[in-house]
Scaffold this active site. Structure first.
Site, PDB file in Angstrom:
ATOM      1  CD  GLU A   1     -16.018  62.316  28.711  1.00  0.00           C
ATOM      2  OE1 GLU A   1     -16.428  63.093  29.687  1.00  0.00           O
ATOM      3  OE2 GLU A   1     -17.180  61.817  28.064  1.00  0.00           O
TER       4      GLU A   1
ATOM      5  CE  LYS B   1     -26.362  59.254  30.651  1.00  0.00           C
ATOM      6  NZ  LYS B   1     -25.190  59.211  31.182  1.00  0.00           N
TER       7      LYS B   1
HETATM    8  N1  PSU Z   1     -23.662  63.031  29.264  1.00  0.00           N
HETATM    9  C1  PSU Z   1     -23.361  60.980  30.135  1.00  0.00           C
HETATM   10  N2  PSU Z   1     -22.407  61.051  30.685  1.00  0.00           N
HETATM   11  C2  PSU Z   1     -21.843  62.220  30.736  1.00  0.00           C
HETATM   12  C3  PSU Z   1     -21.249  63.577  30.318  1.00  0.00           C
HETATM   13  C4  PSU Z   1     -22.419  63.731  29.417  1.00  0.00           C
HETATM   14  O1  PSU Z   1     -24.406  60.682  29.549  1.00  0.00           O
HETATM   15  O2  PSU Z   1     -20.487  62.098  31.355  1.00  0.00           O
HETATM   16  C5  PSU Z   1     -20.201  64.638  30.206  1.00  0.00           C
HETATM   17  C6  PSU Z   1     -19.215  64.495  29.353  1.00  0.00           C
HETATM   18  O3  PSU Z   1     -18.148  64.964  29.349  1.00  0.00           O
HETATM   19  C7  PSU Z   1     -20.076  65.841  28.276  1.00  0.00           C
HETATM   20  C8  PSU Z   1     -20.558  66.889  29.559  1.00  0.00           C
HETATM   21  O4  PSU Z   1     -18.874  66.537  27.679  1.00  0.00           O
HETATM   22  O5  PSU Z   1     -20.878  65.717  30.544  1.00  0.00           O
HETATM   23  C9  PSU Z   1     -21.650  67.633  29.180  1.00  0.00           C
HETATM   24  O6  PSU Z   1     -21.285  68.497  29.607  1.00  0.00           O
HETATM   25  P1  PSU Z   1     -22.260  69.703  29.877  1.00  0.00           P
HETATM   26  O7  PSU Z   1     -23.754  69.067  29.082  1.00  0.00           O
HETATM   27  O8  PSU Z   1     -22.632  71.022  30.644  1.00  0.00           O
HETATM   28  O9  PSU Z   1     -21.610  70.388  28.446  1.00  0.00           O
END
Ligand code: PSU
Ligand code: MN
Length: 306
Positions: A27, A162
């Site tokens: 990604e 996390k």
């Molecule tokens: N969690 C992490 N590191 C990240 C992300 C999430 O520990 O870089 C990033 C990933 O790209 C994940 C996105 O798909 O954030 C999720 O965002 P949201 O919670 O807004 O869907």
């Protein structure tokens, strides 16, 4: 192969997919929003190297000038890393506008899964996934990543999630939507920076071959959706449980105070945690991504042998 008209698959990736050779998707939100420059670019290039060293072709995914890209050049990775948070974080709902308006987007787990699937790639390595946020019972903040895992047939290899998230509710959501959650060499969900979380996973599998076989059977059974493999951070890079959780609690309190919501929440919390823990958390983050890339490449290779 007849690809979607908005998709560009890099020739090396297209050739590997056509020949049934192993390919691993990566990604780009982790590059633009997940780490600071220049460590983000250095890490993204090294991850590709780790994948090659373990027998697969890397395909870093992003949206550039409205084109869905599977496989980036080093220059394109540099551009995303340098532009950082100014690149749109692109989830499923962002795709129509970004493509129609010929804009750039960094792909989250959701859109990376979508584009990987369009390009014929089945295995995807990253750091952590989005999930159900703490307080979601009132905010309804649930990452689109979970819905994508429920619907798109791609295996996502991560280091768990996390504990900025409500890990218990995240597992409940995945259960409801029929997403298998596998612990790699563990029966406990890893919490990204730490090997343990206190929450159990459905199954433990212990080799790339077992992961590949399970994913293959899921396809042969005609079951829609993906699979989540959670691979604990190597012991020597793991952080102290109390140190990291104190930083996370503080980051969440700040986000509530600052009224952060929507797609800003995850990048805000990630940046705060990094600020509160200094360089330690960044190094852990980098190392766990390499570890996931290695497992993904080996699993992709095993899948090709089936
Ligand atoms: N969690 C992490 N590191 C990240 C992300 C999430 O520990 O870089 C990033 C990933 O790209 C994940 C996105 O798909 O954030 C999720 O965002 P949201 O919670 O807004 O869907
Ligand atoms: Mn959200």
């Amino acid at each position: 192969m007849n690809y979607n008209k908005y998709l560009d698959v890099n020739p090396e990736v297209a050739a590997a997919v056509a020949a049934g050779k192993p390919v691993v998707a990566l990604e780009s939100t982790i590059i633009s929003h997940g780490m600071p420059y220049p460590q983000n670019v250095e890490t993204a290039l090294n991850v590709e190297k780790v994948i090659r060293e373990n027998g697969a072709v890397p395909a870093t995914i992003a949206i550039l000038g409205g084109r869905l890209k599977a496989g980036l050049t080093a220059e394109e990775i540099e551009y995303l890393g340098k532009t950082g948070q100014a690149v749109t974080k692109a989830s499923r709902r962002d795709l129509p506008v970004l493509v129609a308006k010929k804009m750039d987007g960094a792909t989250t787990v959701t859109t990376t899964m979508m584009i990987a699937h369009m390009a014929g790639i089945q295995i995807f390595a990253t750091g952590g996934i989005g999930g159900v946020h703490r307080g979601a019972e009132t905010t309804m903040d649930i990452s689109a990543d979970l819905e994508e895992l429920a619907n798109t047939p791609v295996m996502v290899i991560c280091a768990g999630a996390k504990s900025i998230l409500d890990l218990g509710l995240t597992l409940e959501y995945l259960e409801t939507h029929g997403v298998p959650v596998i612990g790699y060499g563990t029966k406990e969900l890893p919490a990204f920076y730490t090997r343990r979380s206190g929450f159990g996973v459905d199954y433990e599998l212990d080799s790339p071959e077992e992961l590949a076989e399970t994913f293959h059977v899921q396809r042969e059974l005609g079951i829609k959706g993906g699979m989540l493999v959670t691979n604990p951070i190597p012991e020597q890079y793991a952080m102290d449980f109390d140190v990291i959780n104190k930083a996370i609690d503080e980051a969440i309190a700040d986000s509530v105070r600052d009224g952060i919501h929507g797609k800003e929440t995850t990048p805000y919390l990630l940046a705060k945690v990094k600020e509160l823990t200094g360089g330690d958390s960044l190094n852990s983050n980098i190392q766990l991504v390499y570890n996931n890339a290695k497992l993904a490449a080996r699993t992709a290779a095993a899948l090709c042998r089936l």
